[in-house]
Design a protein around this motif. Structure first.
Motif, PDB file in Angstrom:
ATOM      1  N   SER A  67     -43.034  45.478 -68.324  1.00 29.10           N
ATOM      2  CA  SER A  67     -44.211  44.615 -68.308  1.00 29.10           C
ATOM      3  C   SER A  67     -45.323  45.246 -67.474  1.00 29.10           C
ATOM      4  CB  SER A  67     -43.853  43.238 -67.739  1.00 29.10           C
ATOM      5  OG  SER A  67     -43.485  43.352 -66.367  1.00 29.10           O
ATOM      6  N   PHE A  68     -46.544  44.721 -67.657  1.00 29.84           N
ATOM      7  CA  PHE A  68     -47.687  45.231 -66.896  1.00 29.84           C
ATOM      8  C   PHE A  68     -47.475  45.010 -65.399  1.00 29.84           C
ATOM      9  CE2 PHE A  68     -51.991  44.695 -65.077  1.00 29.84           C
ATOM     10  CZ  PHE A  68     -52.507  45.943 -65.400  1.00 29.84           C
ATOM     11  N   CYS A  97     -44.774  47.320 -64.168  1.00 25.91           N
ATOM     12  CA  CYS A  97     -45.288  48.686 -64.050  1.00 25.91           C
ATOM     13  C   CYS A  97     -46.091  48.848 -62.757  1.00 25.91           C
ATOM     14  CB  CYS A  97     -46.147  49.023 -65.258  1.00 25.91           C
ATOM     15  SG  CYS A  97     -46.785  50.716 -65.278  1.00 25.91           S
ATOM     16  N   LEU A  98     -46.958  47.879 -62.462  1.00 22.28           N
ATOM     17  CA  LEU A  98     -47.745  47.949 -61.230  1.00 22.28           C
ATOM     18  C   LEU A  98     -46.857  47.859 -59.991  1.00 22.28           C
ATOM     19  CD1 LEU A  98     -50.938  45.804 -61.949  1.00 22.28           C
ATOM     20  CD2 LEU A  98     -50.652  48.282 -62.067  1.00 22.28           C
ATOM     21  N   ASN A 157     -53.249  50.316 -56.755  1.00 21.76           N
ATOM     22  CA  ASN A 157     -53.069  49.112 -57.567  1.00 21.76           C
ATOM     23  C   ASN A 157     -54.388  48.411 -57.838  1.00 21.76           C
ATOM     24  OD1 ASN A 157     -50.387  49.158 -58.148  1.00 21.76           O
ATOM     25  ND2 ASN A 157     -49.787  47.538 -56.741  1.00 21.76           N
ATOM     26  N   ALA A 159     -55.982  50.020 -60.745  1.00 19.66           N
ATOM     27  CA  ALA A 159     -55.304  49.667 -61.996  1.00 19.66           C
ATOM     28  C   ALA A 159     -55.617  48.233 -62.408  1.00 19.66           C
ATOM     29  CB  ALA A 159     -53.800  49.858 -61.829  1.00 19.66           C
ATOM     30  N   THR A 183     -58.498  47.102 -67.968  1.00 16.86           N
ATOM     31  CA  THR A 183     -58.069  46.120 -68.954  1.00 16.86           C
ATOM     32  C   THR A 183     -56.546  46.045 -69.018  1.00 16.86           C
ATOM     33  OG1 THR A 183     -60.026  46.661 -70.237  1.00 16.86           O
ATOM     34  CG2 THR A 183     -58.281  45.447 -71.373  1.00 16.86           C
ATOM     35  N   HIS A 184     -56.007  44.864 -69.216  1.00 14.01           N
ATOM     36  CA  HIS A 184     -54.567  44.711 -69.402  1.00 14.01           C
ATOM     37  C   HIS A 184     -54.190  45.265 -70.782  1.00 14.01           C
ATOM     38  CE1 HIS A 184     -53.614  41.572 -66.119  1.00 14.01           C
ATOM     39  NE2 HIS A 184     -54.674  42.283 -65.798  1.00 14.01           N
ATOM     40  N   PHE A 185     -53.163  46.112 -70.797  1.00 13.28           N
ATOM     41  CA  PHE A 185     -52.810  46.798 -72.030  1.00 13.28           C
ATOM     42  C   PHE A 185     -51.589  46.157 -72.685  1.00 13.28           C
ATOM     43  CE2 PHE A 185     -54.866  49.964 -69.323  1.00 13.28           C
ATOM     44  CZ  PHE A 185     -55.865  50.403 -70.168  1.00 13.28           C
ATOM     45  N   LYS A 186     -51.419  46.434 -73.942  1.00  9.52           N
ATOM     46  CA  LYS A 186     -50.251  45.985 -74.684  1.00  9.52           C
ATOM     47  C   LYS A 186     -49.788  47.122 -75.591  1.00  9.52           C
ATOM     48  CE  LYS A 186     -48.566  42.380 -77.772  1.00  9.52           C
ATOM     49  NZ  LYS A 186     -48.907  41.173 -78.554  1.00  9.52           N
ATOM     50  N   CYS A 228     -43.591  54.637 -64.305  1.00 10.23           N
ATOM     51  CA  CYS A 228     -45.036  54.430 -64.351  1.00 10.23           C
ATOM     52  C   CYS A 228     -45.725  55.423 -63.429  1.00 10.23           C
ATOM     53  CB  CYS A 228     -45.372  52.988 -63.958  1.00 10.23           C
ATOM     54  SG  CYS A 228     -44.880  51.773 -65.184  1.00 10.23           S
ATOM     55  N   VAL A 236     -51.043  56.123 -65.494  1.00  5.52           N
ATOM     56  CA  VAL A 236     -51.440  54.724 -65.602  1.00  5.52           C
ATOM     57  C   VAL A 236     -52.930  54.561 -65.344  1.00  5.52           C
ATOM     58  CG1 VAL A 236     -51.175  52.429 -64.583  1.00  5.52           C
ATOM     59  CG2 VAL A 236     -49.160  53.825 -65.023  1.00  5.52           C
TER      60      VAL A 236
END
Length: 276
Positions: free
Chosen positions: A60-61, A64-65, A127, A130, A134-137, A146, A151
């Motif tokens: 997940s985003f 990953c962060l 962070n 990041a 934009t939030h990616f999918k 990651c 990233v």
């Protein structure tokens, strides 16, 4: 490899803590370095093992962060501790009569705390960059974790500002410890050249040999990963360099410090004899 890293570093911590002769400044920093190495490898390898078993590479985003944050925290802490250990060797060789006064327990704890706070600030700044993107999918990263550089390169907004922040923070987190290590070893080499006896030179070199080997291994692979992700177009080479930096380097540290240190080896023998 994960088990070797964890068990090897735990053995160093056990050997140091079980012998009162090792309750010194150098071994205090070595124990902290071993803990950070365990933390560093634990941020990615368990997830990688799960991915292999489940045949899934998704994360997940937020996950990953989180992984990236802990990775930067432990990696930067590793570099800061290596710089602190270089300073410790500088004081021991260049100011041996004042060593116990300069490297007192309060200063040692303060150096570790400052290293942690600086590393925490570095990870949170990464962070922040990041989070501003934009939030990616369904975005693929050509690595088994990651990678911060990869990233942050996915940022879709204000790329110029993100790059300025990214390279400034990266330069600061790398420049400060490398400068400290370089300064310490310049002073050490200067004192080393003034030693007339061969025995004195060997003793001075033996106290720095293990640390210098770990520094070269850590920063050599780290710089390769950081620069390689910026200039290389080969995902395979980036992944191989990342494995060297995040897995092989922490795995070799216990062997480097234990095989080149008679005190550690004797403590491990005593622990083994008591257990038998």
């Amino acid at each position: 490899m994960y088990l070797v890293i964890v068990l090897g570093n735990l053995l160093i911590i056990l050997a140091v803590s079980s012998d009162s002769h090792h309750h010194t400044t150098m071994y205090f920093f070595l124990c902290n370095l071993s803990l950070v190495d365990i933390f560093l490898i634990s941020t990615m390898v368990p997830k990688m093992i799960v991915d292999i078993l489940t045949h899934s590479r998704g994360i997940s985003f937020v996950g990953c962060l989180t992984q990236m944050s802990f990775l930067i925290l432990s990696g930067c802490m590793d570099g800061m501790l290596l710089a602190v250990m270089a300073y410790d060797r500088f004081v021991a060789i260049c100011h041996p009569l004042h060593y116990s006064v300069i490297m007192n327990p309060r200063l040692c704890v303060l150096l570790v705390v400052v290293s942690f706070l600086f590393s925490l600030l570095d990870s949170q700044l990464h962070n922040l960059v990041a989070l501003r993107s934009t939030h990616f999918k369904d975005v693929e990263i050509s690595n088994f974790f990651c990678n911060p550089s990869q990233v942050l390169n996915l940022a879709c907004s204000e790329t110029f500002t993100n790059n300025i922040i990214k390279y400034f923070v990266g330069a600061m987190s790398g420049f400060l410890p490398i400068s400290g290590i370089f300064f310490s070893y310049c002073k050490i080499i200067s004192s080393f050249l003034r030693i007339s006896s061969t025995g004195g030179k060997y003793k001075a070199f033996s106290t720095c040999g293990s640390h210098l080997s770990v520094v070269c291994l850590f920063y050599g692979t780290g710089i390769g990963v950081y620069l390689g992700s910026a200039v290389s177009q080969s995902p395979r080479k980036e992944a191989v360099a990342s494995v060297m930096y995040t897995v092989v380097s922490p795995m070799l540290n216990p062997f480097i410090y234990s095989l080149r240190n008679r005190d550690i080896k004797s403590s491990l023998r005593r622990i083994h004899s008591r257990s038998v």
